[in-house]
Design an enzyme around this catalytic site. Sequence first.
Site, PDB file in Angstrom:
ATOM      1  N   TYR A 237      36.052  62.132 127.580  1.00 45.01           N
ATOM      2  CA  TYR A 237      36.101  63.161 126.532  1.00 45.01           C
ATOM      3  C   TYR A 237      35.044  62.920 125.450  1.00 45.01           C
ATOM      4  CZ  TYR A 237      40.319  65.843 127.643  1.00 45.01           C
ATOM      5  OH  TYR A 237      41.231  66.695 128.210  1.00 45.01           O
TER       6      TYR A 237
ATOM      7  N   ASP B  99      45.477  63.635 130.680  1.00 46.28           N
ATOM      8  CA  ASP B  99      45.532  65.085 130.448  1.00 46.28           C
ATOM      9  C   ASP B  99      46.164  65.771 131.663  1.00 46.28           C
ATOM     10  OD1 ASP B  99      44.997  67.502 129.087  1.00 46.28           O
ATOM     11  OD2 ASP B  99      43.168  67.770 130.261  1.00 46.28           O
TER      12      ASP B  99
ATOM     13  N   LYS C  33      41.379  54.771 138.684  1.00 49.05           N
ATOM     14  CA  LYS C  33      40.767  54.851 140.022  1.00 49.05           C
ATOM     15  C   LYS C  33      39.862  53.638 140.175  1.00 49.05           C
ATOM     16  CE  LYS C  33      40.118  58.170 142.528  1.00 49.05           C
ATOM     17  NZ  LYS C  33      40.588  58.363 143.929  1.00 49.05           N
TER      18      LYS C  33
ATOM     19  N   ASP D 294      50.326  67.109 132.256  1.00 48.42           N
ATOM     20  CA  ASP D 294      50.663  68.499 132.592  1.00 48.42           C
ATOM     21  C   ASP D 294      51.592  68.545 133.810  1.00 48.42           C
ATOM     22  OD1 ASP D 294      49.234  69.646 130.518  1.00 48.42           O
ATOM     23  OD2 ASP D 294      48.270  71.140 131.795  1.00 48.42           O
TER      24      ASP D 294
HETATM   25  C1  IPM Z   1      45.879  68.632 125.616  1.00 49.23           C
HETATM   26  C2  IPM Z   1      44.920  69.772 125.716  1.00 49.23           C
HETATM   27  C3  IPM Z   1      43.640  69.376 125.014  1.00 49.23           C
HETATM   28  C4  IPM Z   1      43.018  68.240 125.807  1.00 49.23           C
HETATM   29  C5  IPM Z   1      42.649  70.511 124.771  1.00 49.23           C
HETATM   30  C6  IPM Z   1      43.282  71.660 124.018  1.00 49.23           C
HETATM   31  C7  IPM Z   1      41.432  70.023 124.021  1.00 49.23           C
HETATM   32  O1  IPM Z   1      44.723  70.125 127.056  1.00 49.23           O
HETATM   33  O2  IPM Z   1      46.197  68.232 124.486  1.00 49.23           O
HETATM   34  O3  IPM Z   1      46.361  68.171 126.655  1.00 49.23           O
HETATM   35  O4  IPM Z   1      42.325  68.470 126.803  1.00 49.23           O
HETATM   36  O5  IPM Z   1      43.240  67.094 125.422  1.00 49.23           O
HETATM   37 MG    MG Z   2      46.020  69.113 128.413  1.00 51.31          MG
END
Ligand code: IPM
Ligand code: MG
Length: 368
Positions: free
Chosen positions: A142, A249, A192, A253
């Site tokens: 990032y 990330d 990884k 999710d």
């Molecule tokens: C998260 C989101 C963020 C990220 C975005 C909105 C920048 O997906 O907080 O998981 O990628 O970290």
């Molecule tokens: Mg995210």
Amino acid sequence: MSSHSLLLLPGDGIGPEVMSQVRRVIDWMGANRGVSFDVSEDLVGGAAYDAHGTPLHDDTLEKAQNADAVLLGAVGGPKYDGLDFSVKPERGLLRLRKEMDLYANLRPARCFDALAEFSSLKPDVVGGLDIMIVRELTSGVYFGEPRGIVKEGNERVGINTQRYTESEISRVARSAFELARRRGNRVCSMEKANVMESGVLWRDVVTETHQAEYPDVELSHMYADAGAMQLTRWPKQFDVIVTDNLFGDLLSDIAAMLTGSLGMLPSASLGAPMAGGKPKALYEPVHGSAPDIAGQGKANPCACILSFAMALRYSFDLGDEAGRVEGAVEKVLADGARTADLMQKDGGSPVSTAGMGDAVIAALDAGL
Ligand code: IPM
Ligand code: MG
């Protein structure tokens, strides 16, 4: 400034709507529990861009640095899609994380019994699920340099760099081990190491930190792709998962969706302890700004309310009060209150954002 200073950054989309329900819970705490907060509010994301031409004004950053805790709603929306990368709403959030050095992102995935049927997985796979993903939040691909889109000969090349220092890895590993000691005492680290040097270093440093400081915690390692597969196969095998920024990330999710309800999940991003021993901290729901339903009173405020509960626990040492808020949300769900996002299978009509707020306040009253 009182010792309970709280900066609210409602942001964009459904952010302001869900935050207004948190305000009611904050007021309830003051009126009924004698816990009052010095609350201020400011702009972030697209809202800040509209007002100041930047998604995070320096003054707002300074207020965030000085607050005991920051509670953020959500950022982003289609209105800002065409903006230059450097002023997109998301940059405001990323800058807050980076400048406040909030390196440990705690993303709990808990399946509420009343909602197990909403998961895309079978109820017995997700029922009672309670895992915690600790995502490294201020480094990795990032933020790594070099980055950019450059011209090489006749074509453009997109570049991002995965980069981790030993200290960046060991500090987030410590956060995970500390948390594990207060939960199920197990950590699974994901990277990884089979293809990435940064993954080899990650595995080494996590192992060294474990041996030197946390030998009592059970540690295992998994490649992140296999981890994704195991998360959907049998998620209850995990307690705490620690992983880097990008894998975190993705994996968070997946974990979130296991619970069947993105509208229910809070998160905390913690930095190094400040003078008083409390970490710098930002709390936010895992869900986004949901522009499709913004302004319609349909959003589920529970994730933001539960994020405030995390703030009570981690920033203000008010674990009992946090439990009170979490218990109220659980009761409301068990009693059948459902916002539109929780209605896939149920009949009946959904409650509004404010209606969910009403129910939570009533449940808090009932718990007195
Ligand atoms: C998260 C989101 C963020 C990220 C975005 C909105 C920048 O997906 O907080 O998981 O990628 O970290
Ligand atoms: Mg995210």
